[in-house]
Design a protein around this motif. Structure first.
Motif, PDB file in Angstrom:
ATOM      1  N   LEU A 122       0.817  -1.209   0.000  1.00 43.77           N
ATOM      2  CA  LEU A 122       0.000   0.000   0.000  1.00 43.77           C
ATOM      3  C   LEU A 122       0.851   1.260   0.000  1.00 43.77           C
ATOM      4  CD1 LEU A 122      -2.783  -0.920   2.624  1.00 43.77           C
ATOM      5  CD2 LEU A 122      -2.749  -1.331   0.147  1.00 43.77           C
ATOM      6  N   ARG A 123       0.255   2.323  -0.504  1.00 48.28           N
ATOM      7  CA  ARG A 123       0.820   3.667  -0.374  1.00 48.28           C
ATOM      8  C   ARG A 123      -0.207   4.523   0.350  1.00 48.28           C
ATOM      9  NH1 ARG A 123       1.310   6.803  -4.403  1.00 48.28           N
ATOM     10  NH2 ARG A 123      -0.059   5.675  -5.855  1.00 48.28           N
ATOM     11  N   ILE A 124       0.273   5.314   1.301  1.00 48.92           N
ATOM     12  CA  ILE A 124      -0.618   6.193   2.059  1.00 48.92           C
ATOM     13  C   ILE A 124      -0.186   7.636   1.820  1.00 48.92           C
ATOM     14  CG2 ILE A 124      -1.324   6.918   4.376  1.00 48.92           C
ATOM     15  CD1 ILE A 124      -1.209   4.041   5.249  1.00 48.92           C
ATOM     16  N   ARG A 125      -1.150   8.469   1.468  1.00 54.05           N
ATOM     17  CA  ARG A 125      -0.892   9.887   1.226  1.00 54.05           C
ATOM     18  C   ARG A 125      -1.826  10.715   2.111  1.00 54.05           C
ATOM     19  NH1 ARG A 125       2.889   7.899  -0.128  1.00 54.05           N
ATOM     20  NH2 ARG A 125       3.961   7.901  -2.134  1.00 54.05           N
ATOM     21  N   ILE A 126      -1.224  11.712   2.809  1.00 49.96           N
ATOM     22  CA  ILE A 126      -1.967  12.504   3.789  1.00 49.96           C
ATOM     23  C   ILE A 126      -1.924  13.975   3.397  1.00 49.96           C
ATOM     24  CG2 ILE A 126      -2.064  13.250   6.203  1.00 49.96           C
ATOM     25  CD1 ILE A 126      -0.920  10.554   6.994  1.00 49.96           C
ATOM     26  N   ARG A 127      -3.082  14.632   3.534  1.00 53.45           N
ATOM     27  CA  ARG A 127      -3.202  16.080   3.377  1.00 53.45           C
ATOM     28  C   ARG A 127      -3.783  16.671   4.656  1.00 53.45           C
ATOM     29  NH1 ARG A 127      -3.223  18.470  -1.809  1.00 53.45           N
ATOM     30  NH2 ARG A 127      -2.801  16.962  -3.485  1.00 53.45           N
ATOM     31  N   VAL A 128      -3.287  17.838   5.032  1.00 54.09           N
ATOM     32  CA  VAL A 128      -3.800  18.562   6.191  1.00 54.09           C
ATOM     33  C   VAL A 128      -4.349  19.888   5.689  1.00 54.09           C
ATOM     34  CG1 VAL A 128      -3.269  19.599   8.438  1.00 54.09           C
ATOM     35  CG2 VAL A 128      -2.157  17.450   7.748  1.00 54.09           C
ATOM     36  N   GLY A 130      -5.951  20.401   3.099  1.00 60.13           N
ATOM     37  CA  GLY A 130      -5.752  20.486   1.648  1.00 60.13           C
ATOM     38  C   GLY A 130      -4.312  20.493   1.202  1.00 60.13           C
ATOM     39  N   ASP A 131      -3.359  20.629   2.135  1.00 65.68           N
ATOM     40  CA  ASP A 131      -1.939  20.669   1.768  1.00 65.68           C
ATOM     41  C   ASP A 131      -1.284  19.322   2.076  1.00 65.68           C
ATOM     42  OD1 ASP A 131      -2.122  23.351   1.018  1.00 65.68           O
ATOM     43  OD2 ASP A 131      -1.794  24.025   3.103  1.00 65.68           O
ATOM     44  N   PRO A 132      -0.527  18.769   1.131  1.00 65.50           N
ATOM     45  CA  PRO A 132       0.120  17.476   1.386  1.00 65.50           C
ATOM     46  C   PRO A 132       1.259  17.618   2.388  1.00 65.50           C
ATOM     47  CG  PRO A 132       0.834  18.360  -0.714  1.00 65.50           C
ATOM     48  CD  PRO A 132      -0.232  19.285  -0.233  1.00 65.50           C
ATOM     49  N   ASP A 178       5.508  19.091   8.057  1.00 72.41           N
ATOM     50  CA  ASP A 178       4.741  20.294   7.712  1.00 72.41           C
ATOM     51  C   ASP A 178       3.733  19.961   6.606  1.00 72.41           C
ATOM     52  OD1 ASP A 178       4.412  23.278   7.930  1.00 72.41           O
ATOM     53  OD2 ASP A 178       4.970  23.125   5.802  1.00 72.41           O
ATOM     54  N   PRO A 179       2.482  20.389   6.776  1.00 73.63           N
ATOM     55  CA  PRO A 179       1.904  21.066   7.958  1.00 73.63           C
ATOM     56  C   PRO A 179       1.550  20.055   9.057  1.00 73.63           C
ATOM     57  CG  PRO A 179       0.246  20.841   6.234  1.00 73.63           C
ATOM     58  CD  PRO A 179       1.489  20.268   5.656  1.00 73.63           C
ATOM     59  N   VAL A 180       1.638  20.494  10.288  1.00 73.51           N
ATOM     60  CA  VAL A 180       1.317  19.634  11.420  1.00 73.51           C
ATOM     61  C   VAL A 180      -0.170  19.786  11.722  1.00 73.51           C
ATOM     62  CG1 VAL A 180       1.737  19.181  13.865  1.00 73.51           C
ATOM     63  CG2 VAL A 180       3.638  19.794  12.352  1.00 73.51           C
ATOM     64  N   PRO A 181      -0.923  18.675  11.846  1.00 70.48           N
ATOM     65  CA  PRO A 181      -2.352  18.802  12.168  1.00 70.48           C
ATOM     66  C   PRO A 181      -2.569  19.357  13.581  1.00 70.48           C
ATOM     67  CG  PRO A 181      -1.678  16.497  12.206  1.00 70.48           C
ATOM     68  CD  PRO A 181      -0.528  17.273  11.676  1.00 70.48           C
ATOM     69  N   THR A 186      -8.610  19.519   9.164  1.00 73.45           N
ATOM     70  CA  THR A 186      -9.180  18.429   8.364  1.00 73.45           C
ATOM     71  C   THR A 186      -8.040  17.611   7.784  1.00 73.45           C
ATOM     72  OG1 THR A 186     -11.139  19.732   7.806  1.00 73.45           O
ATOM     73  CG2 THR A 186     -10.635  17.845   6.397  1.00 73.45           C
ATOM     74  N   VAL A 187      -8.051  16.352   8.159  1.00 71.01           N
ATOM     75  CA  VAL A 187      -7.001  15.446   7.697  1.00 71.01           C
ATOM     76  C   VAL A 187      -7.619  14.477   6.685  1.00 71.01           C
ATOM     77  CG1 VAL A 187      -5.297  13.712   8.351  1.00 71.01           C
ATOM     78  CG2 VAL A 187      -5.778  15.641   9.898  1.00 71.01           C
ATOM     79  N   GLU A 188      -6.996  14.428   5.525  1.00 70.75           N
ATOM     80  CA  GLU A 188      -7.443  13.499   4.474  1.00 70.75           C
ATOM     81  C   GLU A 188      -6.378  12.430   4.291  1.00 70.75           C
ATOM     82  OE1 GLU A 188      -9.245  14.526   0.314  1.00 70.75           O
ATOM     83  OE2 GLU A 188      -7.075  14.192   0.044  1.00 70.75           O
ATOM     84  N   LEU A 189      -6.804  11.163   4.286  1.00 64.73           N
ATOM     85  CA  LEU A 189      -5.875  10.042   4.097  1.00 64.73           C
ATOM     86  C   LEU A 189      -6.361   9.210   2.920  1.00 64.73           C
ATOM     87  CD1 LEU A 189      -4.197   7.823   6.751  1.00 64.73           C
ATOM     88  CD2 LEU A 189      -5.452   6.732   4.904  1.00 64.73           C
ATOM     89  N   ARG A 190      -5.473   8.990   1.951  1.00 61.83           N
ATOM     90  CA  ARG A 190      -5.784   8.165   0.786  1.00 61.83           C
ATOM     91  C   ARG A 190      -4.925   6.915   0.811  1.00 61.83           C
ATOM     92  NH1 ARG A 190      -6.713  12.000  -4.573  1.00 61.83           N
ATOM     93  NH2 ARG A 190      -8.263  13.414  -3.639  1.00 61.83           N
ATOM     94  N   VAL A 191      -5.572   5.782   0.493  1.00 65.41           N
ATOM     95  CA  VAL A 191      -4.888   4.489   0.468  1.00 65.41           C
ATOM     96  C   VAL A 191      -4.886   3.982  -0.966  1.00 65.41           C
ATOM     97  CG1 VAL A 191      -4.818   2.143   1.388  1.00 65.41           C
ATOM     98  CG2 VAL A 191      -5.659   4.028   2.826  1.00 65.41           C
ATOM     99  N   PHE A 192      -3.710   3.568  -1.452  1.00 67.19           N
ATOM    100  CA  PHE A 192      -3.554   3.029  -2.808  1.00 67.19           C
ATOM    101  C   PHE A 192      -2.922   1.650  -2.718  1.00 67.19           C
ATOM    102  CE2 PHE A 192      -3.440   7.596  -3.238  1.00 67.19           C
ATOM    103  CZ  PHE A 192      -4.248   7.848  -4.342  1.00 67.19           C
TER     104      PHE A 192
END
Length: 206
Positions: A122-128, A130-132, A178-181, A186-192
């Protein structure tokens, strides 16, 4: 009176028997004309036989072109089938019901049901907001830049790396990332799974 001379063939030769130059030229001209006529007649194409084979060859030419096109099409189709058959089918992405929670920079992922997830795949990508994140989580890991050491569950490379139904795993974002939640972020997490998306989750940081 001019005497006549008897020739060997019995004819008499006299003044009137002398060859006339003009007559000889006319006879030679007639012979040449006859020979030229014969040559032209020999070169003149006949309307009955000689042209038939030529017309037959021309009639077969379009058929040869059509057969060549058909052969090329069949070979191209066969090549396409071979290439298509050689490509391995893509495995479908796992299906699971996931939930996300963020508490004091700790990100927790829970498998509520469905397929077990192999974290190394898996790959995990996080945005806080709206900013990665500058440093994305290289799961599984034990220590990585931008994260506190010692993640839990399947995110820890020292333990099991499969997140099955009912299991959870977590990691803590370091203050150097950066950025620190912050609370309310709003934290967005995407799983691939490879390049295939598995889930897109959002949560509000507490």
């Amino acid at each position: 009176m001019i005497p006549s001379i008897r020739l060997t063939d019995g004819r008499r030769s006299g003044p009137t028997d002398r060859p006339h130059p003009a007559g000889d030229r006319e006879r030679r001209t007639e012979v040449r004309d006859e020979r030229r006529t014969e040559v032209r007649d020999e070169r003149r194409p006949s309307s009955e036989g000689p042209r038939s084979p030529i017309r037959s060859d021309r009639a077969f030419a379009p058929i040869g072109v059509v057969l060549l096109i058909l052969l090329t099409t069949v070979l191209a189709g066969g090549s396409a089938v071979l290439v298509t058959g050689a490509v391995d089918p893509i495995d479908p992405a796992p299906t699971a019901t996931l939930s996300l929670s963020v508490q004091d920079r700790t990100v927790t992922l829970t498998n509520r049901g469905g397929d077990a997830l192999s974290i190394p795949d898996l790959r995990i990508r996080i945005r806080v907001d709206g900013d990665p994140l500058r440093e994305q989580p290289p799961v599984p890991f034990f220590s990585a830049a931008g994260y506190e050491p010692g993640p839990t569950g399947a995110f820890n490379s020292a333990g099991t790396t499969t997140l099955g139904p009912g299991e959870r795993a977590s990691f803590r974002i370091a203050g150097t990332n950066d950025p620190v939640p912050e609370p309310g972020s709003t934290v967005e997490l995407r799983v691939f799974d490879g390049e295939q998306p598995v889930a897109r989750l959002t949560a509000t940081a507490a």
